[in-house]
Design an enzyme around this catalytic site. Structure first.
Site, PDB file in Angstrom:
ATOM      1  N   LYS A   5      66.413 -10.880 -61.780  1.00 12.76           N
ATOM      2  CA  LYS A   5      65.906 -10.101 -60.628  1.00 12.76           C
ATOM      3  C   LYS A   5      66.445  -8.677 -60.673  1.00 12.76           C
ATOM      4  CE  LYS A   5      68.340  -9.634 -57.353  1.00 12.76           C
ATOM      5  NZ  LYS A   5      68.603 -10.599 -56.305  1.00 12.76           N
ATOM      6  N   GLU A  21      62.822  -8.515 -51.986  1.00 13.13           N
ATOM      7  CA  GLU A  21      63.233  -8.019 -53.305  1.00 13.13           C
ATOM      8  C   GLU A  21      62.028  -7.939 -54.248  1.00 13.13           C
ATOM      9  OE1 GLU A  21      67.931  -9.316 -53.364  1.00 13.13           O
ATOM     10  OE2 GLU A  21      66.548 -10.566 -54.464  1.00 13.13           O
ATOM     11  N   THR A  60      70.278 -21.149 -61.711  1.00 12.57           N
ATOM     12  CA  THR A  60      69.325 -20.224 -61.090  1.00 12.57           C
ATOM     13  C   THR A  60      69.759 -18.775 -61.255  1.00 12.57           C
ATOM     14  OG1 THR A  60      68.678 -21.891 -59.490  1.00 12.57           O
ATOM     15  CG2 THR A  60      68.170 -19.615 -58.924  1.00 12.57           C
ATOM     16  N   CYS A  61      71.013 -18.490 -60.969  1.00 12.99           N
ATOM     17  CA  CYS A  61      71.474 -17.094 -60.988  1.00 12.99           C
ATOM     18  C   CYS A  61      71.175 -16.422 -62.319  1.00 12.99           C
ATOM     19  CB  CYS A  61      72.977 -17.052 -60.694  1.00 12.99           C
ATOM     20  SG  CYS A  61      73.688 -15.423 -60.958  1.00 12.99           S
ATOM     21  N   TYR A 100      65.195 -12.832 -48.390  1.00 16.34           N
ATOM     22  CA  TYR A 100      65.756 -12.096 -49.541  1.00 16.34           C
ATOM     23  C   TYR A 100      64.720 -11.944 -50.661  1.00 16.34           C
ATOM     24  CZ  TYR A 100      70.803 -12.862 -48.382  1.00 16.34           C
ATOM     25  OH  TYR A 100      72.045 -12.859 -47.834  1.00 16.34           O
ATOM     26  N   ARG A 113      55.599 -14.584 -41.135  1.00 17.87           N
ATOM     27  CA  ARG A 113      55.191 -15.279 -39.906  1.00 17.87           C
ATOM     28  C   ARG A 113      55.904 -14.758 -38.660  1.00 17.87           C
ATOM     29  NH1 ARG A 113      57.983 -21.244 -40.968  1.00 17.87           N
ATOM     30  NH2 ARG A 113      60.151 -20.550 -40.965  1.00 17.87           N
ATOM     31  N   ALA A 138      70.593 -36.121 -65.224  1.00 19.13           N
ATOM     32  CA  ALA A 138      71.563 -37.138 -64.795  1.00 19.13           C
ATOM     33  C   ALA A 138      71.175 -37.665 -63.421  1.00 19.13           C
ATOM     34  CB  ALA A 138      72.957 -36.526 -64.736  1.00 19.13           C
ATOM     35  N   HIS A 190      84.038  13.172 -51.100  1.00 17.71           N
ATOM     36  CA  HIS A 190      82.949  14.116 -50.877  1.00 17.71           C
ATOM     37  C   HIS A 190      82.412  14.670 -52.182  1.00 17.71           C
ATOM     38  CE1 HIS A 190      80.636  16.917 -48.512  1.00 17.71           C
ATOM     39  NE2 HIS A 190      81.060  17.907 -49.270  1.00 17.71           N
ATOM     40  N   GLU A 192      80.912   8.470 -47.529  1.00 18.20           N
ATOM     41  CA  GLU A 192      81.889   9.167 -46.674  1.00 18.20           C
ATOM     42  C   GLU A 192      81.505   9.043 -45.196  1.00 18.20           C
ATOM     43  OE1 GLU A 192      82.021  13.588 -46.945  1.00 18.20           O
ATOM     44  OE2 GLU A 192      80.325  13.363 -48.298  1.00 18.20           O
ATOM     45  N   CYS A 215      69.453 -14.117 -59.669  1.00 21.03           N
ATOM     46  CA  CYS A 215      70.131 -12.818 -59.513  1.00 21.03           C
ATOM     47  C   CYS A 215      70.025 -11.903 -60.727  1.00 21.03           C
ATOM     48  CB  CYS A 215      71.619 -13.037 -59.241  1.00 21.03           C
ATOM     49  SG  CYS A 215      71.992 -14.466 -58.223  1.00 21.03           S
TER      50      CYS A 215
HETATM   51  P1  NDP Z   1      65.156 -17.105 -47.103  1.00 18.44           P
HETATM   52  O1  NDP Z   1      65.623 -18.293 -46.345  1.00 18.44           O
HETATM   53  O2  NDP Z   1      65.990 -15.888 -47.163  1.00 18.44           O
HETATM   54  O3  NDP Z   1      63.728 -16.672 -46.527  1.00 18.44           O
HETATM   55  C1  NDP Z   1      62.661 -17.574 -46.448  1.00 18.44           C
HETATM   56  C2  NDP Z   1      61.516 -16.875 -45.742  1.00 18.44           C
HETATM   57  O4  NDP Z   1      60.375 -17.684 -45.779  1.00 18.44           O
HETATM   58  C3  NDP Z   1      61.808 -16.570 -44.281  1.00 18.44           C
HETATM   59  O5  NDP Z   1      61.283 -15.310 -43.991  1.00 18.44           O
HETATM   60  C4  NDP Z   1      61.071 -17.682 -43.569  1.00 18.44           C
HETATM   61  O6  NDP Z   1      60.631 -17.319 -42.286  1.00 18.44           O
HETATM   62  C5  NDP Z   1      59.875 -17.877 -44.463  1.00 18.44           C
HETATM   63  N1  NDP Z   1      59.301 -19.205 -44.394  1.00 18.44           N
HETATM   64  C6  NDP Z   1      59.928 -20.403 -44.490  1.00 18.44           C
HETATM   65  N2  NDP Z   1      59.060 -21.412 -44.399  1.00 18.44           N
HETATM   66  C7  NDP Z   1      57.844 -20.860 -44.240  1.00 18.44           C
HETATM   67  C8  NDP Z   1      56.542 -21.392 -44.086  1.00 18.44           C
HETATM   68  N3  NDP Z   1      56.330 -22.704 -44.063  1.00 18.44           N
HETATM   69  N4  NDP Z   1      55.517 -20.524 -43.939  1.00 18.44           N
HETATM   70  C9  NDP Z   1      55.736 -19.199 -43.947  1.00 18.44           C
HETATM   71  N5  NDP Z   1      56.943 -18.636 -44.108  1.00 18.44           N
HETATM   72  C10 NDP Z   1      57.995 -19.459 -44.242  1.00 18.44           C
HETATM   73  O7  NDP Z   1      64.793 -17.668 -48.544  1.00 18.44           O
HETATM   74  P2  NDP Z   1      64.480 -16.968 -49.919  1.00 18.44           P
HETATM   75  O8  NDP Z   1      63.532 -17.896 -50.585  1.00 18.44           O
HETATM   76  O9  NDP Z   1      64.077 -15.542 -49.742  1.00 18.44           O
HETATM   77  O10 NDP Z   1      65.880 -17.021 -50.655  1.00 18.44           O
HETATM   78  C11 NDP Z   1      66.604 -18.235 -50.718  1.00 18.44           C
HETATM   79  C12 NDP Z   1      68.081 -17.999 -50.650  1.00 18.44           C
HETATM   80  O11 NDP Z   1      68.531 -17.523 -51.909  1.00 18.44           O
HETATM   81  C13 NDP Z   1      68.511 -16.930 -49.659  1.00 18.44           C
HETATM   82  O12 NDP Z   1      68.679 -17.428 -48.363  1.00 18.44           O
HETATM   83  C14 NDP Z   1      69.798 -16.457 -50.246  1.00 18.44           C
HETATM   84  O13 NDP Z   1      70.824 -17.285 -49.802  1.00 18.44           O
HETATM   85  C15 NDP Z   1      69.585 -16.619 -51.736  1.00 18.44           C
HETATM   86  N6  NDP Z   1      69.254 -15.341 -52.357  1.00 18.44           N
HETATM   87  C16 NDP Z   1      70.159 -14.327 -52.349  1.00 18.44           C
HETATM   88  C17 NDP Z   1      69.878 -13.114 -52.919  1.00 18.44           C
HETATM   89  C18 NDP Z   1      70.889 -12.020 -52.865  1.00 18.44           C
HETATM   90  O14 NDP Z   1      72.043 -12.289 -52.617  1.00 18.44           O
HETATM   91  N7  NDP Z   1      70.504 -10.765 -53.069  1.00 18.44           N
HETATM   92  C19 NDP Z   1      68.604 -12.857 -53.574  1.00 18.44           C
HETATM   93  C20 NDP Z   1      67.708 -13.979 -53.521  1.00 18.44           C
HETATM   94  C21 NDP Z   1      68.028 -15.164 -52.944  1.00 18.44           C
HETATM   95  P3  NDP Z   1      61.609 -17.390 -41.002  1.00 18.44           P
HETATM   96  O15 NDP Z   1      62.489 -16.190 -41.078  1.00 18.44           O
HETATM   97  O16 NDP Z   1      60.657 -17.317 -39.857  1.00 18.44           O
HETATM   98  O17 NDP Z   1      62.336 -18.669 -41.093  1.00 18.44           O
END
Ligand code: NDP
Length: 452
Positions: A51, A182, A42-43, A178, A199, A115, A436, A441, A48
């Protein structure tokens, strides 16, 4: 003793799996890695790396505007999405090839194909059956889409967003994590009218409250529409795009709708049950501190274990696993104080406890904050502010958390991560000379406690 085909069989050639395979092979193990899609995971392929390239691309629009205050004229700029995607794909291909070369030069064998576990020592790959003494599951995670929603099949996820044929004029992004923030920055920066539907009450649940407020304000200033406490009720096809209807009855049209509603461990059809591997209620492979599953010769690293779902963590887990199981060392990964960045615009860099968590775990907590206009914007005229916040345990003076929203926040988080991991105190920060003129800083010149 039974002779196995391999000492180690790794399922999944992403960040964690590749690191584990290379290290184990260097320790002398006979290693094979299976990958069903593209080497890099994925990365590299759809996370990452692409992105960050799109984030760079999307920032130029503002940079052209900002340059005017510094005497530049930037007329007739234009943007070519297809060219960006072609260049991005070329870079991803180069990285994927580098991953393959690295595996090969370490002496690990790469097998393309899906696999599936048949039992604790047997893997099926098409019509081949392979045995291994140790198996590592490193299959990552996959986008979660709320399939109960009528019209969900009309939506894309981040997977497709990386390869759209053309940019829509308007996009609706669902989610507040995230990926949602982004991509909202990416699309908006590239001139797409962007509506984010979340939500909850405030985006980025789990992050420091001040960061969440600050980022929401700054994203809105850039023209991103953030609708909170909003849920999609249904999606219908409409002309070239879609019509989105929310639970409260409001509706609007968009060229695309993208779900960024989380990611779930990629274990579907993997044969966990056949091998006797236990999963958590959220379908992650359950592991101990050594990444060992409920079956003692089967391990798992990275997002499939749903611990801290970040690339560097998966790499560290893969390294620790291989050094422990094949290198005669005894290493557990420490998942505390992992620094991270969100490449929103402006970006976030963070390490350690949020103010809210610190207040739950410590008797008294002091807060230091700086909220200022970055120097560049004195001349650019852009109405953007930067936030820095330190969370300090009053009793020990230890800095428990650092939270930044503004340019360079991700780079700062990497260095702050060292200080916080070492247990630096606020007095250590204060004793450090400022660099600076920088934004960073502020981190060593905040003297007054925030009194609210
Ligand atoms: P996240 O878990 O960060 O966010 C998921 C979002 O979707 C939350 O806001 C959640 O709401 C919402 N959600 C979940 N289910 C539903 C639903 N059924 N209906 C409506 N909204 C919903 O996941 P991401 O997909 O953004 O990213 C996955 C993971 O990947 C991250 O947690 C992170 O670990 C990693 N990642 C890291 C990055 C970085 O380091 N810069 C960049 C991209 C990904 P609620 O908050 O209410 O649960």
């Amino acid at each position: 003793m039974t002779a196995y085909d391999y000492d180690l069989f790794v399922i999944g050639a992403g960040s964690g799996g590749v690191r584990a395979a290379r290290v184990a092979a260097r320790h002398g193990a006979k290693v094979a890695v299976a990958e069903e899609y593209r080497v890099g995971g994925t990365c590299v392929i759809r996370g990452c790396v692409p992105k960050k390239l799109l984030v760079y691309a999307s920032k130029y629009a503002e940079e052209f505007e900002d340059a005017v205050g510094f005497g530049w004229t930037s007329e007739k700029v234009s943007f070519d999405w297809q060219k960006l995607i072609a260049n991005k794909d070329e870079e991803i291909e180069r990285l994927s090839r580098a991953y393959i070369r690295n595996l090969e030069s370490a002496g690990a064998e790469l097998i393309m194909g899906r696999a599936v576990l048949e039992d604790r020592h047997t893997i099926r790959l098409g019509d081949r059956r392979i045995s291994a003494r140790i198996i590592l599951i490193a299959t990552g995670a996959t986008s979660f889409v709320p399939r109960h929603l009528p019209g969900h099949e009309l939506a894309i996820t981040s997977n497709e967003a990386f390869n759209l044929e053309r940019l829509p004029s308007r996009i609706c992004i669902v989610g507040g994590g995230y990926i949602a923030v982004e991509f909202a920055g990416i699309f908006s920066g590239l001139g797409v009218e962007t509506i984010l539907i979340y939500r909850g009450e405030k985006i980025l649940r789990g992050f420091d409250e001040d960061l969440r407020d600050h980022l929401s304000t700054e994203m809105r200033k850039k023209g991103i529409e953030i609708r909170t406490k909003a849920d999609v009720a249904r999606i219908e096809r409409s002309g070239d795009g879609v019509r989105v209807t929310l639970e409260d009855g409001a509706g609007f049209g968009a060229g695309q709708i993208m779900f960024a509603t989380g990611r779930i461990p990629n274990v579907m059809g993997l044969g966990l049950e056949a091998a006797g591997v236990e999963a958590t209620p959220h379908y992650a492979v359950k592991v101990d501190g050594y990444s060992r599953s409920s079956v003692d010769n089967i391990y798992a690293v990275g997002d499939v274990t749903n611990r801290v779902n970040l690339t560097p963590v998966a790499i560290r887990e893969g390294q620790a696993f291989a050094d422990t199981v094949f290198g005669g060392k005894d290493i557990r990964v420490d998942h505390a104080n992992v620094p991270s960045a969100v490449f929103s615009q402006p970006e976030i860099g963070t390490v350690g406890l949020t103010e809210e968590l610190a207040r739950q775990g410590f008797r008294s907590v002091d807060i230091y904050k700086a909220n200022f206009k970055p120097m560049q914007h004195t001349l650019s005229g852009r109405d953007e502010r930067m936030l820095m916040k330190l969370v300090v345990d009053r009793d020990s003076d230890r800095v428990l958390g650092c939270h930044i929203c503004g340019p360079g926040a991700g780079e700062m988080a990497q260095l702050l991560g060292i200080a916080v991991k070492m247990g630096a105190t606020k007095a250590d920060f204060d004793a450090t000379m400022a660099v600076h003129p920088t934004a960073a800083e502020e981190l060593v010149t905040m003297r007054d406690k925030w009194s609210g």
